[in-house]
Design an enzyme around this catalytic site. Structure first.
Site, PDB file in Angstrom:
ATOM      1  N   THR A   1       9.160 -33.146  11.662  1.00 12.71           N
ATOM      2  CA  THR A   1       8.435 -31.915  11.983  1.00 12.71           C
ATOM      3  C   THR A   1       9.360 -30.701  11.962  1.00 12.71           C
ATOM      4  OG1 THR A   1       7.246 -33.327  13.531  1.00 12.71           O
ATOM      5  CG2 THR A   1       6.787 -30.985  13.634  1.00 12.71           C
ATOM      6  N   VAL A   2      10.455 -30.777  12.728  1.00 10.56           N
ATOM      7  CA  VAL A   2      11.333 -29.615  12.826  1.00 10.56           C
ATOM      8  C   VAL A   2      12.096 -29.407  11.513  1.00 10.56           C
ATOM      9  CG1 VAL A   2      13.242 -28.560  14.082  1.00 10.56           C
ATOM     10  CG2 VAL A   2      11.544 -29.895  15.320  1.00 10.56           C
TER      11      VAL A   2
ATOM     12  N   GLU B   1      20.438 -23.819  20.617  1.00 15.56           N
ATOM     13  CA  GLU B   1      19.342 -23.042  21.219  1.00 15.56           C
ATOM     14  C   GLU B   1      18.023 -23.816  21.215  1.00 15.56           C
ATOM     15  OE1 GLU B   1      19.208 -19.347  22.409  1.00 15.56           O
ATOM     16  OE2 GLU B   1      17.730 -20.693  23.267  1.00 15.56           O
TER      17      GLU B   1
ATOM     18  N   ILE C   1      11.999 -20.236  22.595  1.00 18.87           N
ATOM     19  CA  ILE C   1      12.447 -19.211  23.548  1.00 18.87           C
ATOM     20  C   ILE C   1      13.968 -19.101  23.496  1.00 18.87           C
ATOM     21  CG2 ILE C   1      12.369 -18.454  25.942  1.00 18.87           C
ATOM     22  CD1 ILE C   1      10.104 -20.427  26.432  1.00 18.87           C
TER      23      ILE C   1
ATOM     24  N   GLU D   1       2.946 -38.058  23.064  1.00 21.58           N
ATOM     25  CA  GLU D   1       3.310 -39.180  22.195  1.00 21.58           C
ATOM     26  C   GLU D   1       2.494 -40.422  22.568  1.00 21.58           C
ATOM     27  OE1 GLU D   1       6.286 -39.147  20.200  1.00 21.58           O
ATOM     28  OE2 GLU D   1       6.921 -37.122  20.757  1.00 21.58           O
TER      29      GLU D   1
ATOM     30  N   LYS E   1      16.663 -31.065  29.774  1.00 22.12           N
ATOM     31  CA  LYS E   1      16.760 -29.624  29.537  1.00 22.12           C
ATOM     32  C   LYS E   1      17.337 -28.901  30.752  1.00 22.12           C
ATOM     33  CE  LYS E   1      12.903 -29.961  26.333  1.00 22.12           C
ATOM     34  NZ  LYS E   1      11.422 -30.025  26.305  1.00 22.12           N
TER      35      LYS E   1
END
Lengths: 432, 432
Positions: free
Chosen positions: B13-14, B129, B136, B190, B205
């Protein structure tokens, strides 16, 4: 270890905050940049005035040359305000290879392009994060964080005074004049509030944001401005009833190669993130083609928040000094400026009118809209106390600015329309 | 003009988003960095799989060495996920002086310190990032934007799946299991949602944010974690009734030299900015001593938002390459890690219990609190359908975690207490 010397122009609210943060955070600054930072000279208007910060009186001077011509000083921090003479001071400082950090939106809105060009020519940094939305690192986010995206829209609550006033009007149903007085008493509004309440302060910030976000030389004159002085309690009440919150919103919008930039009272759905930005807080909502919706929220002004942004810029300058790469971060505009014409600006509108309560009045009004293919999202009709009058509140679907303004003109000419009470732009519909 | 070649690990996806953005934004990238950027090799699991992006099949490879050992490739973008073998690939790439951009929070939470150290030793950039809150630019804001401030608290909604589930539970009053199924059907959760709903994803995170914000080596093991699987409709209904919104909140808090980091279901006043972060959106609220309250809001995941953050990091690497200053931006931790003990963690708590409806029950319960000097902000007592039982809902004033946990234990031992239904932390009181 070499000490870095800083010269400060101005020792008011923000200047005092800068002095305090540099003092308080010496350890962190040392850790980040590897050497001590010291304020060597401070330009003030009156050396003998009582100060809120501890500062050695011998660093104060009323002679600007002692600051900007001091060969030991590497960085000038400008927090004195003003436009014409301040510009000259900074041009002089840059020509002497001093880096500049400024919190001055008025200056950057008018002379930003010239100053940035001069900085680059002299191999100097010129940073101005604090000039827009005080403590919110929005400029850095636009320049670096969203570097790879194409920004198509920015909406900002970028003036704390007007947001404070509108929040209180909305919360307590109080009239504008009364809330303005309270804001002045509490220090949220200046004795002369013109620049805030007429939208000029916000317009300056939007010009700076539009320039950066769209990589285009947007001038202050390109920003259409309307302030909050005409907003009535009735407007706010009707907005609420329809599920909207009234805010002074700066809009910068890009469609294809053309842009529009404006500041005006705007209705936002209550569920929009900007609608819950209260009191003196600021927020900038950014729409990027890839990233989608982001929002940056924080204090828009105040001594320490603004000083934080100034000192963060100073850290940026000092890191660049350590790396020997000052003066290379400014990027010249990528695109020719192209402003949208009124036919190309599309928005929804809120309209409140008083009409004669007679047969056919309503249809003569609505036909003006349908003639221009402008349809309605919401309509509210209510009787008024005055006999034979009714109040009509309309929220249109999207219409061009040109069409909407011509409809207003034609409504004004209709016999059945007694008065157009108010008209506002509506944004953010479809949110949430 | 030299072309910069990039190697991509992963084309999910990314990865597909990264390919698309680099293609679509060649003009902007050229303008920003002055040379073309090209993806030279892409590591995939299956060369013949159908792809959502147009990509020359000849750049695809299943052999990682062809990517990380290619001498033409300057930058490796890692979007393949995984921890152990991915770490080894990146260490190998760094030892070959290739800069790294990664979106991998799992990896950064566990091996971030080692990878950053290796990057610095090799004069390479390592940017991440995209690993926290996708679109964000929070890491940049912590590192640069708030560089001059002392951050004392961060609260984050940093997992989109759980925020989506809690938003729907709150909006429709639906039970957890039902909403989870819907989230899975819509692709927000998922097939195996464990890492999201148990809070582990958010914990990773928060470890990354705490490390940066507090300049301290916080490990994943230091993060106390509780997920959302036990939250009932009743809990959410009572929260609402008391003016609170239930969110899965990551908290990183510093008092003096000591810190706490946790992820847990938490009640926030409805007026708190984090309370109106809905659906799959993320937001990080940061409190700095000088700047006060700021919040960063946006999409936490998704192909293009995350890819935007990755490509913005790539732009950062390329700008540094142009200036010849790679590998110098990582700052080693300033402070020794010191975690708070349970006596040093203070919070308000929400507690819901079922008790025997008999004389003296209430006072035997409240005396447990008053014995430890814990007072109440709100109390609600309601009869239950089952005869002789009552429901008591309490919001305490601030209490230490130790005291509160011991009170829970003692309540459990009381005869009049039938069941402790739930207990949650309450944050952000006094807001707005």
């Amino acid at each position: 270890m070499k000490t870095i010397y800083v010269g400060l122009l101005g020792l008011g609210t923000v200047g005092s905050g800068v002095v305090k943060i540099i003092e308080d955070h010496q350890d962190k600054l040392m850790h980040l940049i590897g050497c001590p930072v010291k304020i060597k000279k401070v330009l003030v208007q009156n050396i003998h005035k009582h100060r809120q910060v501890d500062i050695d009186p011998s660093v104060l001077t009323t002679n600007v040359s002692e600051v900007i011509e001091d060969p030991d000083i590497d960085v000038i921090i400008e927090v004195m305000g003003g436009i014409e003479h301040t510009k000259n001071y900074l041009l002089e400082a840059l020509s002497r290879k001093k880096h500049v950090v400024t919190a001055n939106k008025d200056l950057m809105a008018v002379y930003g392009t010239q100053l940035l060009k001069t900085a680059t020519e002299n191999g100097c940094d010129l940073f101005y994060e604090a000039s827009v939305a005080g403590g919110i690192p929005i400029i850095r986010s636009l320049v670096d964080g969203l570097a790879s995206d194409r920004i198509t829209k920015m909406m900002g609550i970028v003036n704390g005074t007007t947001n404070f006033i509108l929040t209180k009007m909305s919360k307590f149903g109080s009239p504008y004049e009364e809330v303005l007085k309270e804001a002045q008493r509490l220090g949220y509004a200046e004795a002369d509030p013109t620049s805030d309440v007429e939208g000029l302060d916000a317009a300056r910030k939007m010009a700076i944001l539009a320039r950066l976000g769209f990589s285009m030389e947007v001038d202050l004159d390109d920003v259409e401005v309307k302030g909050i002085t005409d907003i009535t309690e009735e407007d706010i009440n009707y907005s609420k009833r329809l599920g909207y919150t009234m805010k002074l919103i700066g809009i910068a919008d890009r469609t294809g190669d053309k842009v529009e930039v404006s500041v005006q009272p705007t209705l936002l759905p209550d569920s929009h993130p900007l609608a819950s930005v209260h009191d003196e807080f600021n927020a900038v909502y950014v729409y990027g083609e890839a990233v989608g919706e982001t929002m940056f929220y924080g204090p828009g002004a105040g001594s320490l928040p603004t000083a934080t942004a100034v000192v963060s810029d100073l850290v940026g300058v000092l890191k660049n000094m350590r790396l020997g790469v000052n003066g290379r971060s400014a990027v010249s505009p990528q695109f020719e400026k192209q402003m949208k014409s009124p036919e190309e600006i599309f928005a929804q509108y809120f309209l409140r009118i008083h009409v004669q309560d007679q047969v056919g009045a309503f249809s003569s009004i609505t036909s003006l809209f349908s003639n221009r293919e402008v349809s309605f999202e919401k309509i509210l009709q209510l009787p008024l106390k005055e006999k034979d009058l009714a109040e009509i509140v309309i929220v249109t679907h999207k219409a061009s600015k040109k069409d909407f303004e011509e409809i207003l003109q034609q409504l004004n000419d209709l016999d059945v329309v007694k008065e157009i009470k108010s008209a506002y732009r509506v944004e953010g519909n479809g949110w949430g």
